[in-house]
Design a protein around this motif. Sequence first.
Motif, PDB file in Angstrom:
ATOM      1  N   THR A   7      45.348 -53.388 -32.567  1.00  0.00           N
ATOM      2  CA  THR A   7      46.275 -54.078 -33.462  1.00  0.00           C
ATOM      3  C   THR A   7      47.290 -54.834 -32.620  1.00  0.00           C
ATOM      4  O   THR A   7      47.783 -54.313 -31.611  1.00  0.00           O
ATOM      5  CB  THR A   7      46.975 -53.083 -34.410  1.00  0.00           C
ATOM      6  OG1 THR A   7      47.838 -53.784 -35.309  1.00  0.00           O
ATOM      7  CG2 THR A   7      47.784 -52.039 -33.654  1.00  0.00           C
ATOM      8  N   CYS A  18      49.736 -56.470 -39.091  1.00  0.00           N
ATOM      9  CA  CYS A  18      50.056 -55.117 -38.597  1.00  0.00           C
ATOM     10  C   CYS A  18      50.063 -54.114 -39.743  1.00  0.00           C
ATOM     11  O   CYS A  18      49.563 -52.991 -39.611  1.00  0.00           O
ATOM     12  CB  CYS A  18      51.418 -55.106 -37.904  1.00  0.00           C
ATOM     13  SG  CYS A  18      51.535 -56.139 -36.449  1.00  0.00           S
ATOM     14  N   ASN A  22      47.496 -50.954 -40.007  1.00  0.00           N
ATOM     15  CA  ASN A  22      48.013 -49.590 -40.105  1.00  0.00           C
ATOM     16  C   ASN A  22      47.515 -48.911 -41.383  1.00  0.00           C
ATOM     17  O   ASN A  22      47.121 -47.740 -41.358  1.00  0.00           O
ATOM     18  CB  ASN A  22      49.542 -49.605 -40.083  1.00  0.00           C
ATOM     19  CG  ASN A  22      50.134 -48.229 -39.894  1.00  0.00           C
ATOM     20  OD1 ASN A  22      50.136 -47.667 -38.804  1.00  0.00           O
ATOM     21  ND2 ASN A  22      50.654 -47.657 -40.981  1.00  0.00           N
ATOM     22  N   LEU A  37      44.251 -46.174 -33.272  1.00  0.00           N
ATOM     23  CA  LEU A  37      44.900 -47.463 -33.518  1.00  0.00           C
ATOM     24  C   LEU A  37      45.757 -47.794 -32.302  1.00  0.00           C
ATOM     25  O   LEU A  37      46.800 -47.187 -32.080  1.00  0.00           O
ATOM     26  CB  LEU A  37      45.754 -47.402 -34.786  1.00  0.00           C
ATOM     27  CG  LEU A  37      46.465 -48.697 -35.192  1.00  0.00           C
ATOM     28  CD1 LEU A  37      45.458 -49.810 -35.500  1.00  0.00           C
ATOM     29  CD2 LEU A  37      47.370 -48.457 -36.405  1.00  0.00           C
ATOM     30  N   PRO A  39      47.936 -50.393 -30.016  1.00  0.00           N
ATOM     31  CA  PRO A  39      48.662 -51.665 -30.037  1.00  0.00           C
ATOM     32  C   PRO A  39      48.482 -52.463 -28.744  1.00  0.00           C
ATOM     33  O   PRO A  39      48.362 -51.887 -27.653  1.00  0.00           O
ATOM     34  CB  PRO A  39      50.129 -51.245 -30.185  1.00  0.00           C
ATOM     35  CG  PRO A  39      50.130 -49.772 -30.435  1.00  0.00           C
ATOM     36  CD  PRO A  39      48.847 -49.246 -29.897  1.00  0.00           C
ATOM     37  N   SER A  52      49.791 -45.639 -35.214  1.00  0.00           N
ATOM     38  CA  SER A  52      49.315 -46.202 -33.954  1.00  0.00           C
ATOM     39  C   SER A  52      49.685 -45.306 -32.782  1.00  0.00           C
ATOM     40  O   SER A  52      50.601 -44.479 -32.848  1.00  0.00           O
ATOM     41  CB  SER A  52      49.893 -47.599 -33.743  1.00  0.00           C
ATOM     42  OG  SER A  52      51.294 -47.543 -33.551  1.00  0.00           O
TER      43      SER A  52
END
Length: 434
Positions: A7, A18, A22, A37, A39, A52
């Motif tokens: 992401t 985002c 999520n 997840l 980032p 995340s």
Amino acid sequence: MRILLLTAGAGGMYCGSCLRDNALAAELLALGHDVVLLPVYTPTRTDEENVSEPHVFFSGISVYLEQHVPLLRRTPAILDFIWDTPAVIRLAAGRGVSVEPELLGDLTVSMLRGEHGHQAKEFRKLIGYLKQQPPFEVAMLPNSLLASFAPPLRRELGCPVVCTLSGEDLFLDGLPTPYKMEAKALIARHAPAVARFVATSDYYAGFMAGYLELPRKQIATVPIGIRADGFQPAASRDPQRPFTVGYLARIAPEKGLHLLASAYIRLRRELGLAGARLEAAGYLAPEHRTYLAGVTRALAAVGLDGEFRCHETIDRARKVAFLQGLDVLSVPSPYAEPKGLYLLEALATGVPVVEPRHGAFPELVEKTGGGVLFAAGDVRELAERLLELARDPARRAELGRRGSEAVRRHYSARQMAERTLEICAEARRGFAAA
């Protein structure tokens, strides 16, 4: 299924992509799947529980420094520790670093060159970390601007890669022409390493097939979904409240607040609607403060600035309260939007919408029955549609009721997750057979 979902953080902004990533990860976890997840660029900001990972790869600071300081492309990764920490990244992002595409052409192209670009060290760091984790069965990218991740992920993790298409044409079209053409060519070069592309609307699937010259059959559609818990319609409407028009999106020209302000002026000064308010909320980047000031000046020039208020960024609780205080929502985006998350949130709260007849809006309005459309860019028609709803409370209530029910029926995060799982399963079967 064990899924890697990357992401792309957007600094301090509540970013629609985002929020979608999520919500998707959270719903997949709730269904019992093993989802990581992860980032990139910055930590993500969400208005629900953030699922995340705490570590950020391709830190925005490292990516920028490696682009402009050749020495840092060859230093040991351990030396990047200080500026790769989430706290330092948040601090830098909070200082309002511009992400305007016209300033980022060379960086965009370098990132799309992948392992052969200036950020090659970041690819090695990411792959090194992922190979220490339990094997993944599918890897998912958040947009095609990260298409250069597909070849190394496919090769090193031994799994198929799925890539979301979620509005990156707006950024690509903002690049200076030579960078735009090279960026699109690089995306096309990486496309064979992607098992499936996933668009957030049928409109965008067709558009991006032409825009990126991708086979249409390679693009599936997974409509965006939301967790509607909390987005409850107001119990009752305060009879003393004036007719209230709302706007909920980034405060930026491509989202169309200036068009809504022009329609509001016509509504009040030419069409004779007595007593009303215009309420706006959304992230305001430093470079767009002059834009908001221009909108305010236009309203002040006709004596309507006292009826306008901009709340800027609001959290989930304030967002629900904001929506419950509206009679209608309109984000008259000149850009043909591929998602429309704010429409789903408004409709879930029982607020009808008035949107331009382009992008994903027609399919959203048709499927929910919760709003009306107008010709994109036509301020006169927008004002007329608003006036019709202002004078017909019963119709507003019916549109809101239908929209609220339809969002829960057709646009839930659960449905988004289940459709995503179908595509991931197809990608795995194709990968195994290759």
